[in-house]
Design an enzyme around this catalytic site. Structure first.
Site, PDB file in Angstrom:
ATOM      1  N   SER A  12      28.662  76.640   3.654  1.00 53.33           N
ATOM      2  CA  SER A  12      29.589  75.519   3.551  1.00 53.33           C
ATOM      3  C   SER A  12      28.832  74.203   3.686  1.00 53.33           C
ATOM      4  O   SER A  12      27.741  74.160   4.263  1.00 53.33           O
ATOM      5  CB  SER A  12      30.648  75.611   4.650  1.00 53.33           C
ATOM      6  N   HIS A  13      29.422  73.127   3.183  1.00 54.24           N
ATOM      7  CA  HIS A  13      28.860  71.802   3.418  1.00 54.24           C
ATOM      8  C   HIS A  13      28.885  71.453   4.894  1.00 54.24           C
ATOM      9  O   HIS A  13      28.102  70.651   5.375  1.00 54.24           O
ATOM     10  CB  HIS A  13      29.649  70.733   2.650  1.00 54.24           C
ATOM     11  N   SER A  14      29.837  72.031   5.581  1.00 60.44           N
ATOM     12  CA  SER A  14      30.005  71.720   7.001  1.00 60.44           C
ATOM     13  C   SER A  14      29.544  72.884   7.865  1.00 60.44           C
ATOM     14  O   SER A  14      30.038  74.003   7.722  1.00 60.44           O
ATOM     15  CB  SER A  14      31.480  71.433   7.283  1.00 60.44           C
TER      16      SER A  14
END
Lengths: 131, 121
Positions: A12-14
């Site tokens: 994920s980007h996060s």
């Protein structure tokens, strides 16, 4: 037995999303599947990092292969790049699933925990996507 | 719960229908956990189903429609609520054991502790 089960990687980007999704997989599915996540760019911000994705694939490696669940755009392209950069004998046993990241990870891990082969794990996760 | 096990053999080529199968088993159990067949119970159900060789299906009625008990996606889509009777049918060498195990899982409320609130009858 975890040795024979397909591994799951969450990208994920996060980092919080990736770690949270991994937590859900662990709690709901158990410890029978190798599991790793990668989230955030090399600077610690939102984004994805090819080296971190490769490390996660390595951490979740299984002879049965690894299914990668991704969120948006860059997560997918960087995951594909990570796959391409893996050593030759492993590349064809890594798939990036076209499935929602959280639900896909749980479903893929559930399928994997029953010992299903990589293509079945991928197909099951992709069943989640609208037809 | 009534997991009937028929002796194997003598497959009289009956069309698959409403009647109990030849080398199969059937059973049913009432969903009594507060949230019904939500995500976590669905995962447990499919994992347990996958541990058996038999083909196993879940139905919301004794006549179906039936869905593959080993498919986490399909089971999650069943979305059966508390008070629903889940029906199981299985075909294969360990069909009777599979149905008995799945019925037991539902009856144990999927081993999920209903902590505190919950109007458990």
């Amino acid at each position: 037995m975890t040795a024979g089960n397909v591994g799951i990687v969450i990208v994920s980007h996060s980092p919080k999303v990736a770690e949270g999704a991994a937590d859900m997989v662990r709690q709901m599915v158990g410890a029978a599947v190798p599991l790793a996540w990668a989230g955030g760019n090399a600077e610690g911000g939102l984004g994805t990092d090819v080296a971190a994705i490769m490390a996660a694939i390595d951490a979740a490696w299984s002879e049965a292969g690894v299914a990668v669940l991704v969120d948006l755009g860059g997560a997918e392209t960087n995951s594909e790049m990570a796959v391409e950069m893996m050593e030759e004998g492993r590349r064809d046993r890594i798939v990036v699933c076209n499935a929602p990241i959280v639900e896909g990870a749980v479903i893929a891990a559930t399928e994997a925990s029953g010992g299903s082969p990589l293509d079945v794990v991928r197909r099951t996760a992709e069943e989640l996507s609208p037809v | 719960m009534n997991a009937t096990s028929h002796p194997t053999g003598g497959s009289a080529a009956g069309p698959s229908g409403a009647d109990a199968g030849e080398a199969g088993a059937r059973g049913s159990a009432l969903l009594t956990n507060a949230v019904g067949l939500h995500a976590r119970p669905s995962v447990k159900l499919t994992q347990l189903a996958k541990s058996f060789a038999a083909a196993i299906e879940v139905g919301l009625g004794a006549e179906g429609p039936w869905v593959d008990a080993k498919s986490p996606v399909k089971i999650m889509r069943v979305k059966a609520g508390k008070g629903t009777v889940l029906h199981f049918r299985a075909e294969g060498p360990d069909a009777a054991a599979a149905v008995a195990a799945l019925v037991a899982l539902v009856e144990r409320r999927f081993d999920e502790e209903e902590s505190g609130h919950g109007d458990a009858p």
